[in-house]
Scaffold this active site. Structure first.
Site, mmCIF file in Angstrom:
data_model
loop_
_atom_site.group_PDB
_atom_site.id
_atom_site.type_symbol
_atom_site.label_atom_id
_atom_site.label_comp_id
_atom_site.label_asym_id
_atom_site.label_seq_id
_atom_site.Cartn_x
_atom_site.Cartn_y
_atom_site.Cartn_z
ATOM 1 C CB CYS A 195 -5.277 -0.996 4.388
ATOM 2 S SG CYS A 195 -4.511 -0.991 6.039
ATOM 3 C CD GLU A 249 -2.581 1.262 2.677
ATOM 4 O OE1 GLU A 249 -3.470 2.120 2.795
ATOM 5 O OE2 GLU A 249 -2.347 0.410 3.562
ATOM 6 C CE LYS A 281 -6.856 2.563 2.168
ATOM 7 N NZ LYS A 281 -6.079 2.786 3.417
#
Length: 306
Positions: free
Chosen positions: A168, A47, A134
């Site tokens: 995540c 990430e 995200k």
């Protein structure tokens, strides 16, 4: 892609050259070729690998006030972030093409004045196949990263299987996971910044729930890696020497650990993915198929670009 295919995958646990986009891109290209030399056909980097996951930094923000130093830090982060498409994606694409691999890599993407936590997908011809932003940054991440709509809930059909994933703590969102399963993801990419032991349970759960291979990939970062001239650097004095210990892992559709978890150092994990194991696993559980109950539960995803 036949159900008897065996794919060699690699997850690369490494640190960026923090807050230095160009040097990190150079390091990423070196790592891509190193993993390819080990036979990898699919590679995942962590990430926000380019230019950094800014762990431990507050960006000078509290409720009702922002500092000038925090604005300087945001500017430095923005200046080292990535335009998509742009020169960085061109360089990565060329590295992927010469290595002849598929690549997933986490970046901080800039779009106008905003930043997004983004996962890029490249094909072995060097083309950018897609991206995922995200949809919900966590806690203080919301100071620096915008949230995106459902238009980048991306799954990429390829010759080695359908590749997709989440970033995540998006992986804690049941409906986001269901969106991926409904797209038929077979190789699930999960770049993260979570190095807790408990994260391993999440990775194994996703593999079992989705009956897919899961590639979990994190950074290994120490406090000494941060540039001393970084605005807000003094905040790091209270951070541990090892700020992210990793935990990268590769897991089978039956929840078995094929490689890792790797802690407390940089390294490349590889594993052979027997794609036939996906169908064997779905014999008794297919969350988007015969184990679904659409007569009881309704599921829809708004993938419109807002």
């Amino acid at each position: 892609m036949g159900t008897s295919s065996i794919i060699k995958a690699a997850v690369i646990q490494a640190s960026p050259v923090l807050f230095n986009r160009d040097s990190t891109v150079e390091k990423a290209c070196t790592l891509i070729h190193e993993a390819s030399s080990q036979g990898a056909q699919l590679i995942l980097l962590p990430e926000s690998f380019i230019p950094a996951y800014p762990r431990g930094l507050s960006f000078g923000a509290v409720v009702g006030r922002r500092s000038e130093q925090g604005r300087d830090l945001y500017k430095r982060y923005w200046e080292n972030s990535v335009d998509v498409p742009g020169p960085v994606t061109d360089i990565l694409g060329e590295a992927v093409r010469t290595a002849n691999v598929y690549l997933g890599i986490g970046i901080t993407e800039r779009d106008k004045g905003s930043l997004y936590c983004t996962l890029l997908y490249f094909g072995p011809d060097g083309r950018l196949l897609g991206k995922h932003r995200k949809v919900k940054p966590t806690a203080s991440e919301r100071l620096i990263w915008g949230e995106d709509d459902g238009s980048t809930l991306t799954a990429v059909p390829t010759e080695i299987g359908c590749i997709g994933g989440l970033i995540c703590w998006e992986n804690y969102m049941p409906l986001a996971r269901m969106a991926m399963y409904s797209k038929g993801v077979q190789i699930y990419l999960a770049p993260t910044a979570d190095s807790r032991d408990t994260w391993q349970a999440t990775m194994r759960h996703i593999a079992l729930e989705g009956r897919c291979f899961v590639l979990g990939c994190n950074q290994y970062v120490t406090r000494s890696m941060y540039p001393a001239d970084l605005p807000g650097y003094e905040e790091l004095a209270n951070q541990p020497d090892v700020m992210c210990r990793g935990g990268s892992v590769i897991i089978s559709p039956m929840g078995e650990i094929l490689a890792g978890p790797l802690f407390d150092k940089e390294g490349i994990l590889t594993a052979d993915l027997n794609m036939g194991e996906i169908i064997r696993g779905k014999f008794d559980f297919d969350v988007a198929g015969h184990y679904n109950r659409p007569d009881i539960f309704r599921f829809s995803v708004n993938e419109n670009n807002h």
